[in-house]
Design a protein around this motif. Structure first.
Motif, PDB file in Angstrom:
ATOM      1  N   UNK A  46       0.882  -1.205   0.040  1.00 15.89           N
ATOM      2  CA  UNK A  46      -0.001   0.071   0.148  1.00 15.89           C
ATOM      3  C   UNK A  46       0.904   1.250  -0.153  1.00 15.89           C
ATOM      4  N   UNK A  60       0.787   1.914 -11.960  1.00 13.93           N
ATOM      5  CA  UNK A  60       0.115   3.129 -12.097  1.00 13.93           C
ATOM      6  C   UNK A  60       0.216   3.678 -13.571  1.00 13.93           C
ATOM      7  N   UNK A  65      -6.538  13.908  -1.664  1.00  8.25           N
ATOM      8  CA  UNK A  65      -7.587  13.056  -1.302  1.00  8.25           C
ATOM      9  C   UNK A  65      -7.862  12.023  -2.333  1.00  8.25           C
ATOM     10  N   UNK A  66      -7.136  11.749  -3.486  1.00  5.51           N
ATOM     11  CA  UNK A  66      -7.210  10.996  -4.756  1.00  5.51           C
ATOM     12  C   UNK A  66      -6.286  10.212  -4.782  1.00  5.51           C
ATOM     13  N   UNK A  67      -5.710   9.305  -3.951  1.00  8.69           N
ATOM     14  CA  UNK A  67      -4.483   8.649  -4.086  1.00  8.69           C
ATOM     15  C   UNK A  67      -4.764   7.185  -3.858  1.00  8.69           C
ATOM     16  N   UNK A  68      -4.167   6.295  -4.422  1.00  5.26           N
ATOM     17  CA  UNK A  68      -4.268   4.866  -4.497  1.00  5.26           C
ATOM     18  C   UNK A  68      -3.195   4.299  -3.280  1.00  5.26           C
ATOM     19  N   UNK A  69      -2.254   4.879  -2.959  1.00  2.45           N
ATOM     20  CA  UNK A  69      -1.097   4.535  -2.117  1.00  2.45           C
ATOM     21  C   UNK A  69      -1.145   5.497  -0.719  1.00  2.45           C
ATOM     22  N   UNK A 128     -10.943   2.471  -3.690  1.00  5.09           N
ATOM     23  CA  UNK A 128      -9.941   2.045  -4.679  1.00  5.09           C
ATOM     24  C   UNK A 128      -9.159   3.404  -4.870  1.00  5.09           C
ATOM     25  N   UNK A 129      -9.828   4.552  -4.880  1.00  3.65           N
ATOM     26  CA  UNK A 129      -8.978   5.647  -5.206  1.00  3.65           C
ATOM     27  C   UNK A 129      -9.206   6.868  -4.422  1.00  3.65           C
ATOM     28  N   UNK A 188      -5.889   3.218   2.110  1.00  4.05           N
ATOM     29  CA  UNK A 188      -5.534   3.227   0.725  1.00  4.05           C
ATOM     30  C   UNK A 188      -4.956   1.706   0.615  1.00  4.05           C
TER      31      UNK A 188
END
Ligand SMILES: Nc1nc2c(ncn2[C@@H]2O[C@H](COP(=O)(O)OP(=O)(O)OP(=O)(O)O)[C@@H](O)[C@H]2O)c(=O)[nH]1
Ligand SMILES: [Mg+2]
Lengths: 244, 224
Positions: free
Chosen positions: A19, A188, A238-242, B59-60, B83
């Motif tokens: 993660x 990614x 606020x928009x992250x995968x990791x 997911x995002x 996350x």
């Protein structure tokens, strides 16, 4: 080297590493990483700065936790129990000196990690490694660690508990400093996994050199302000995968 | 293999079964099937009965956590978002570290916690929770996905502790045959229960809430 090192450096070890992107998610967002060549440059840069520091810290943590059994030496092969420490000799019980030594190393890690986001990410991963490490390699040395130690300190203790050497711990730290971000970039950017595997494989001599250097006296203190800045920006998104 | 080879050396004592602590319920299923709507419904219905909290695995974004907050289903300090590194199924099955961290954080913050819902990121029919993370799991599928879904199977559909077929109100609109879904579910699931519901028509998720109550009761009995 024993097979314990393969387990410790395996991305399948459920310690939460998947993660974290090692900064590559934000490096991609900022346009620094966009193809295999820019990924290789990023990984090499990370390896020789953050990777070198974590390798030094991990090796030192193993040295402290192994009570003089192997300062750079391979443990002598003896009677080996399959699931426990493979050195044949149980690691020293958690003494107050060990608690103090590991706390000191944890402080050294803090001092080398100016970004609060990176300190949090390191402690989060350290906590995850302690959780699985305690189960995989039971040993009293785990009790000498704080609840959420920096990842390289936990890695060094895990290596000691698994009967590995400081050099092994440094190699694992150096390898992990590039394997995690390489996988994250592959996901990614939807890069060709064979290309990414080749990039990682060709970094092997550089990884070995970083691991060798980690055994020199004095902890490395190489920093990379870019990694710190990327981590700080990333943490506000606020928009992250990791997670990092 | 050495003669003194002892399998017990390889396996932990049964520490895998936690003692005490809340019942952990996994809510899994494909994207948009109604996992968050179900979590919200269960929080509304069960919130007065149990000390509860939710972990979301978007997911995002933090969309699901934000939805629960916005709708004031639970106070902020009872919702944690994790996350999942582009891999929602890894985070609930193969490497559950981030979710364990979130659950343990909630347990530490609310020592009397009795019930934790873990909503997975929307995934596919092969996604399922590790029993190292949850005690029981609910798999939520959507009538609008077609009445073939139960027949297609996959671990979520066949092996979950409860299968919820949600959005029955949409069946006439998408030409789905609910009897087929009911029959196919029973065929692939054996004795495991299936509920056909519409959260649109029953925003309290009455039947699912009753199932959760029963799980809490059983766990309390088991824990003595
Ligand atoms: N018609 C109808 N719509 C529903 C029902 N339940 C949920 N929805 C709607 O379906 C949409 C998706 O619901 P969510 O609860 O966000 O689904 P989810 O499974 O959490 O989605 P992800 O987390 O994105 O995978 C929303 O617009 C809900 O309002 C239902 O019973 N009937
Ligand atoms: Mg949702």
């Amino acid at each position: 080297m024993t097979a314990a090192l393969l387990t410790l450096a395996d991305s399948r070890l459920p310690a939460g590493g998947h993660t974290h992107s090692g900064g590559v998610e934000q490096a991609i967002a900022a346009g620094h990483v966009h193809d295999p060549a820019s990924l290789a440059a990023f990984l090499l840069r990370r390896l020789t700065t953050a990777g070198a520091v974590t390798a030094g810290l991990a090796a030192a943590a193993t040295t402290r936790s192994s009570s003089g059994r192997h300062r750079g030496h391979v443990p002598s092969p003896g009677a080996r129990s399959p699931a426990g420490s493979s050195s044949g000799e149980p690691p020293a019980p958690a003494s107050s000196e060990l608690v103090a030594a590991l706390r000191h190393l944890d402080g050294e890690a803090d001092a080398r990690t100016p970004s609060p986001a990176l300190r949090a990410a390191s402690r989060q991963q350290g906590r995850g490694l302690v959780r699985v490490g305690r189960r995989a390699w039971p040993s009293p040395v785990w009790d000498a660690l704080p609840a959420a130690p920096h990842h390289p300190v936990a890695l060094g203790v895990a290596a000691a508990a698994g009967g590995l050497t400081p050099r092994d711990a440094a190699a694992a730290a150096a390898y992990l400093s590039v394997s995690g971000p390489a996988t994250a970039a592959q996901r990614l950017l939807a890069l060709d996994p064979l290309t990414v595997a080749a990039v990682t494989a060709r970094l092997a001599p550089a990884i070995d050199a970083v691991a060798d250097d980690a055994l020199r006296d004095g902890l490395p203190a190489d920093t990379d302000p870019l990694l710190d800045l990327l981590a700080e920006v990333h943490a506000t998104r606020g928009d992250r995968f990791f997670a990092s | 293999m050495p003669p003194d080879h002892n399998l017990a050396d390889y396996v932990d004592a049964p520490t895998a079964h936690r003692h005490g602590g809340p019942l952990r319920v996994g809510l899994g299923g494909p994207v948009g099937s109604g996992k968050t709507a179900l979590a919200a419904a269960l929080c509304r219905t069960l919130g007065a009965e149990y000390d509860l909290a939710v972990v979301t695995n978007d997911i995002y974004t933090t969309e699901d956590a934000d939805f629960l907050r916005r709708n004031a289903v639970l106070p902020d300090d009872r919702i944690e978002a994790v996350q999942t590194g582009c891999c929602p199924h890894t985070a609930i099955r193969d490497d559950i570290t981030a979710n364990l961290d979130a659950v343990e954080l909630l347990e530490a913050r609310h020592p009397g916690l009795e019930l934790v819902f873990v909503e997975s990121g929307g995934d596919n029919l092969t996604a399922s929770f590790s029993y190292g993370l949850v005690d029981v799991q609910v798999f939520v599928v959507d009538v609008a996905g077609g009445d073939k879904v139960p027949r297609k199977g996959g671990p979520g559909v066949t092996a979950s502790d409860l299968l919820v077929v949600n959005k029955t109100d949409l069946a006439p609109l998408v030409g789905a045959d609910l009897d087929v879904m009911r029959r196919d579910s029973a065929t692939v699931r054996g004795d495991r229960p299936t509920l056909l519901i519409s959260l649109r028509e029953d925003p309290a998720a009455t039947e699912v809430a009753a199932w959760v109550r029963e799980q809490v009761r059983v766990r309390r009995l088991q824990q003595g």
